[in-house]
Design a protein around this motif. Structure first.
Motif, PDB file in Angstrom:
ATOM      1  N   THR A 193     -20.886  19.596  60.510  1.00 32.61           N
ATOM      2  CA  THR A 193     -21.162  21.004  60.766  1.00 32.61           C
ATOM      3  C   THR A 193     -22.538  21.362  60.187  1.00 32.61           C
ATOM      4  OG1 THR A 193     -20.251  21.874  58.702  1.00 32.61           O
ATOM      5  CG2 THR A 193     -18.687  21.410  60.486  1.00 32.61           C
ATOM      6  N   PRO A 194     -23.030  22.596  60.409  1.00 35.04           N
ATOM      7  CA  PRO A 194     -24.308  22.991  59.811  1.00 35.04           C
ATOM      8  C   PRO A 194     -24.327  22.947  58.289  1.00 35.04           C
ATOM      9  CG  PRO A 194     -23.756  24.465  61.619  1.00 35.04           C
ATOM     10  CD  PRO A 194     -22.566  23.590  61.410  1.00 35.04           C
ATOM     11  N   VAL A 195     -23.176  22.827  57.650  1.00 34.71           N
ATOM     12  CA  VAL A 195     -23.144  22.671  56.189  1.00 34.71           C
ATOM     13  C   VAL A 195     -23.936  21.430  55.777  1.00 34.71           C
ATOM     14  CG1 VAL A 195     -21.634  22.230  54.205  1.00 34.71           C
ATOM     15  CG2 VAL A 195     -20.967  23.900  55.929  1.00 34.71           C
ATOM     16  N   ASP A 196     -23.883  20.388  56.597  1.00 29.57           N
ATOM     17  CA  ASP A 196     -24.596  19.148  56.272  1.00 29.57           C
ATOM     18  C   ASP A 196     -26.101  19.350  56.237  1.00 29.57           C
ATOM     19  OD1 ASP A 196     -22.105  18.023  56.285  1.00 29.57           O
ATOM     20  OD2 ASP A 196     -22.308  17.093  58.256  1.00 29.57           O
ATOM     21  N   LYS A 197     -26.592  20.362  56.957  1.00 31.04           N
ATOM     22  CA  LYS A 197     -28.030  20.606  57.032  1.00 31.04           C
ATOM     23  C   LYS A 197     -28.454  21.792  56.172  1.00 31.04           C
ATOM     24  CE  LYS A 197     -28.053  18.999  61.826  1.00 31.04           C
ATOM     25  NZ  LYS A 197     -28.730  17.727  61.569  1.00 31.04           N
ATOM     26  N   SER A 198     -27.651  22.137  55.167  1.00 32.95           N
ATOM     27  CA  SER A 198     -27.918  23.319  54.355  1.00 32.95           C
ATOM     28  C   SER A 198     -28.175  22.950  52.900  1.00 32.95           C
ATOM     29  CB  SER A 198     -26.733  24.301  54.433  1.00 32.95           C
ATOM     30  OG  SER A 198     -26.494  24.683  55.775  1.00 32.95           O
ATOM     31  N   VAL A 199     -28.994  23.770  52.265  1.00 34.12           N
ATOM     32  CA  VAL A 199     -29.276  23.653  50.833  1.00 34.12           C
ATOM     33  C   VAL A 199     -28.636  24.866  50.165  1.00 34.12           C
ATOM     34  CG1 VAL A 199     -31.075  23.582  49.069  1.00 34.12           C
ATOM     35  CG2 VAL A 199     -31.435  22.437  51.273  1.00 34.12           C
ATOM     36  N   HIS A 200     -27.708  24.648  49.249  1.00 37.40           N
ATOM     37  CA  HIS A 200     -26.925  25.722  48.644  1.00 37.40           C
ATOM     38  C   HIS A 200     -27.410  26.008  47.230  1.00 37.40           C
ATOM     39  CE1 HIS A 200     -24.449  23.530  51.599  1.00 37.40           C
ATOM     40  NE2 HIS A 200     -24.047  24.728  51.970  1.00 37.40           N
ATOM     41  N   VAL A 201     -27.760  27.250  46.999  1.00 38.85           N
ATOM     42  CA  VAL A 201     -28.251  27.671  45.683  1.00 38.85           C
ATOM     43  C   VAL A 201     -27.486  28.919  45.244  1.00 38.85           C
ATOM     44  CG1 VAL A 201     -30.539  26.750  46.186  1.00 38.85           C
ATOM     45  CG2 VAL A 201     -30.065  29.152  46.622  1.00 38.85           C
ATOM     46  N   PRO A 202     -27.446  29.215  43.944  1.00 36.22           N
ATOM     47  CA  PRO A 202     -26.780  30.439  43.489  1.00 36.22           C
ATOM     48  C   PRO A 202     -27.517  31.681  43.975  1.00 36.22           C
ATOM     49  CG  PRO A 202     -27.126  28.888  41.680  1.00 36.22           C
ATOM     50  CD  PRO A 202     -27.936  28.392  42.819  1.00 36.22           C
ATOM     51  N   LEU A 203     -26.786  32.753  44.169  1.00 35.39           N
ATOM     52  CA  LEU A 203     -27.418  34.018  44.528  1.00 35.39           C
ATOM     53  C   LEU A 203     -28.451  34.438  43.499  1.00 35.39           C
ATOM     54  CD1 LEU A 203     -24.409  36.146  45.842  1.00 35.39           C
ATOM     55  CD2 LEU A 203     -26.383  35.391  47.162  1.00 35.39           C
ATOM     56  N   LYS A 204     -28.168  34.144  42.245  1.00 38.68           N
ATOM     57  CA  LYS A 204     -29.112  34.493  41.186  1.00 38.68           C
ATOM     58  C   LYS A 204     -30.455  33.807  41.397  1.00 38.68           C
ATOM     59  CE  LYS A 204     -25.691  35.352  37.526  1.00 38.68           C
ATOM     60  NZ  LYS A 204     -25.268  34.985  36.163  1.00 38.68           N
ATOM     61  N   ALA A 205     -30.429  32.559  41.889  1.00 35.51           N
ATOM     62  CA  ALA A 205     -31.672  31.838  42.128  1.00 35.51           C
ATOM     63  C   ALA A 205     -32.481  32.497  43.238  1.00 35.51           C
ATOM     64  CB  ALA A 205     -31.364  30.386  42.489  1.00 35.51           C
ATOM     65  N   ILE A 206     -31.808  32.991  44.271  1.00 36.15           N
ATOM     66  CA  ILE A 206     -32.502  33.694  45.356  1.00 36.15           C
ATOM     67  C   ILE A 206     -33.208  34.924  44.809  1.00 36.15           C
ATOM     68  CG2 ILE A 206     -32.181  34.970  47.508  1.00 36.15           C
ATOM     69  CD1 ILE A 206     -31.874  32.020  47.922  1.00 36.15           C
ATOM     70  N   GLU A 207     -32.504  35.694  43.978  1.00 34.74           N
ATOM     71  CA  GLU A 207     -33.108  36.893  43.399  1.00 34.74           C
ATOM     72  C   GLU A 207     -34.290  36.550  42.510  1.00 34.74           C
ATOM     73  OE1 GLU A 207     -32.166  40.172  44.056  1.00 34.74           O
ATOM     74  OE2 GLU A 207     -31.162  39.071  45.654  1.00 34.74           O
ATOM     75  N   LEU A 208     -34.171  35.477  41.753  1.00 36.35           N
ATOM     76  CA  LEU A 208     -35.253  35.063  40.864  1.00 36.35           C
ATOM     77  C   LEU A 208     -36.477  34.613  41.652  1.00 36.35           C
ATOM     78  CD1 LEU A 208     -36.279  34.439  38.026  1.00 36.35           C
ATOM     79  CD2 LEU A 208     -35.197  32.193  38.202  1.00 36.35           C
ATOM     80  N   MET A 209     -36.248  33.851  42.733  1.00 39.92           N
ATOM     81  CA  MET A 209     -37.373  33.357  43.529  1.00 39.92           C
ATOM     82  C   MET A 209     -38.106  34.490  44.225  1.00 39.92           C
ATOM     83  SD  MET A 209     -36.001  29.799  45.216  1.00 39.92           S
ATOM     84  CE  MET A 209     -34.454  30.490  45.789  1.00 39.92           C
TER      85      MET A 209
END
Length: 437
Positions: A193-209
């Motif tokens: 599935t598309p999960v195989d092509k995904s990079v998973h990060v914490p929501l906190k990391a998105i906010e920090l970036m």
């Protein structure tokens, strides 16, 4: 049995022209079966992408657009969902679990998904299969990252490697978040599935970036450092650690997310909550049912399926017409052969049966070779389609429908062979035991 043996020897004697007919039928059979198998497996792969999720909630847009963006990582979200709305809806009665999703970033062409631990706990694919880790574990810190199987394999990443996420989807990166490198702590097992092509990060990391959470009163900290009394210098180390800890802790609640998934204790709750979300007053939101939207998507693609099937049937028809042309072209050259058969006692219906059996043998050999080419093509393209299209091909025995297609081609070959067989029948009546000129 004698006619079958005689037909086999006759075909072998004309092996060059017969081989051409066999190859054209084999290629057409391979194309027909390949298109049908890819169609079925593509539909199955799409349906297996998400399972057990009752609702997908996002900003008001098209149903299919929301499904493609949130589940298949295709397209973009025009607007987001506020964190307050996410919490309010997730806390409604009957909601068993919720998974927040934050989209819009990428790493070397692979989609980055901001989420939390509920993703690994509640997300299901295929027939409600949970996500499993091939290596490592789920993220535990703000700088941790979990990779899909295809990401790790394609880029050669291992546990402990550092990666940098870029802002922007696909291969287009508008900004590299070099100041926030992430450490790989887990690699998921393949799911198809598309999960195989995904990079998973914490929501906190998105906010920090994205810099939406900054350490407060930075000027005040600088002022305090410059005005610190000598007696307070021994607290400098503790002050520095406190400042670092505050920076981590402040990357907390996000302002908004792209979408979220909901699971309910009962289907009745999902219908009620869906109605409430579509009438939500705080902001324009919509909720879709994945299974229903997938059905709508395939209805839109039905015309494409029909075109592909029509194309393959045309190829089969052309190959059968080629066989007919070859048999008719050789028929006039075989009048002496037919006369010899009459001279040794063959009757007109023997001649008719002989020609019909030859057409059936060509069709059977062609379809058998086509089936072999079909499995070879499936084996050769399996990994390619999985990697580039997310279609998991099943190399299994022919289904009932596929067997009916093969049988239909053989029957069509026999019907096509009736015309030269009928002409041979009348030739044998007219010529008798010698060719009349």
């Amino acid at each position: 049995m004698i006619l079958l043996k005689l037909a086999s020897k006759s075909l072998f004697n004309r092996k060059a022209s017969v081989l051409l007919s066999v190859l054209t039928i084999a290629i057409s059979v391979m194309m027909l079966l390949s298109i049908e198998r890819v169609r079925v497996d593509a539909k199955s792969s799409f349906a297996n992408t998400i399972s057990g999720t009752d609702l997908i909630v996002g900003a008001r847009t098209g149903d299919i657009q929301l499904l493609l963006a949130s589940v298949f990582r295709i397209g973009h979200m025009n607007n987001g969902v506020s964190w307050q709305s996410y919490q309010a809806i997730s806390s409604k009665r009957g909601v068993a679990w919720s998974i927040p999703l934050s989209l819009g970033d990428a790493h070397k062409g692979f989609a980055v998904i901001g989420t939390d631990l509920s993703y690994f706990e509640h997300f299901r694919y295929a027939k409600k299969q949970p996500l499993r880790f091939a290596q490592g574990h789920a993220f535990a810190g703000v700088n941790d990252v979990v990779l899909g199987a295809d990401v790790a394999r394609s880029l050669g990443y291992q546990l402990g490697d550092n990666i940098v996420v870029a802002h922007g989807m696909g291969n287009t990166s508008f900004q590299q978040h070099d100041d926030n490198p992430l450490t790989i702590v887990g690699i998921l097992a393949p799911t198809g599935t598309p999960v195989d092509k995904s990079v998973h990060v914490p929501l906190k990391a998105i906010e920090l970036m994205h810099g939406s959470a900054q350490a407060p009163d930075s000027h005040e900290h600088e002022h305090d450092e410059h005005t610190t009394h000598p007696s307070e210098h021994h607290e400098h180390g503790q002050h520095h650690e406190h400042k670092h800890a505050s920076h981590q802790d402040l990357v907390g609640t996000p302002k908004q997310i792209s979408a979220f998934l909901l699971g309910f204790d009962s289907p009745l709750y999902s219908l009620q909550v869906r109605h409430n979300i579509n009438q939500y007053q705080a902001e324009p939101l919509m909720a879709i049912m994945p299974t229903v939207t997938l059905s709508q998507l395939w209805e839109m693609l039905a015309i494409v399926e029909k075109i592909l099937l029509l194309f393959s049937l045309v190829v089969v028809s052309v190959s059968l017409l080629g066989m007919l042309t070859t048999l008719l072209a050789n028929l006039s050259q075989r009048r002496r052969e037919l006369a010899i058969l009459r001279s040794v006692g063959a009757k007109p219906w023997h001649i008719f049966s002989l020609m019909s059996i030859e057409a059936v043998l060509i069709s059977v050999i062609g379809t058998a070779l086509g089936c072999g080419l079909f499995y070879a093509a499936m084996w050769a393209s399996q990994s390619l389609l999985q990697a580039h299209a997310g279609i998991s091909l099943s190399i299994t025995p022919l289904s009932g429908y596929e067997l009916s297609l093969v049988a239909g081609i053989i029957i069509a070959g026999w019907i096509v062979g009736i015309l030269p067989a009928a002409r041979a029948y009348f030739y044998s009546l007219n010529d008798g035991m010698s060719i009349k000129t």
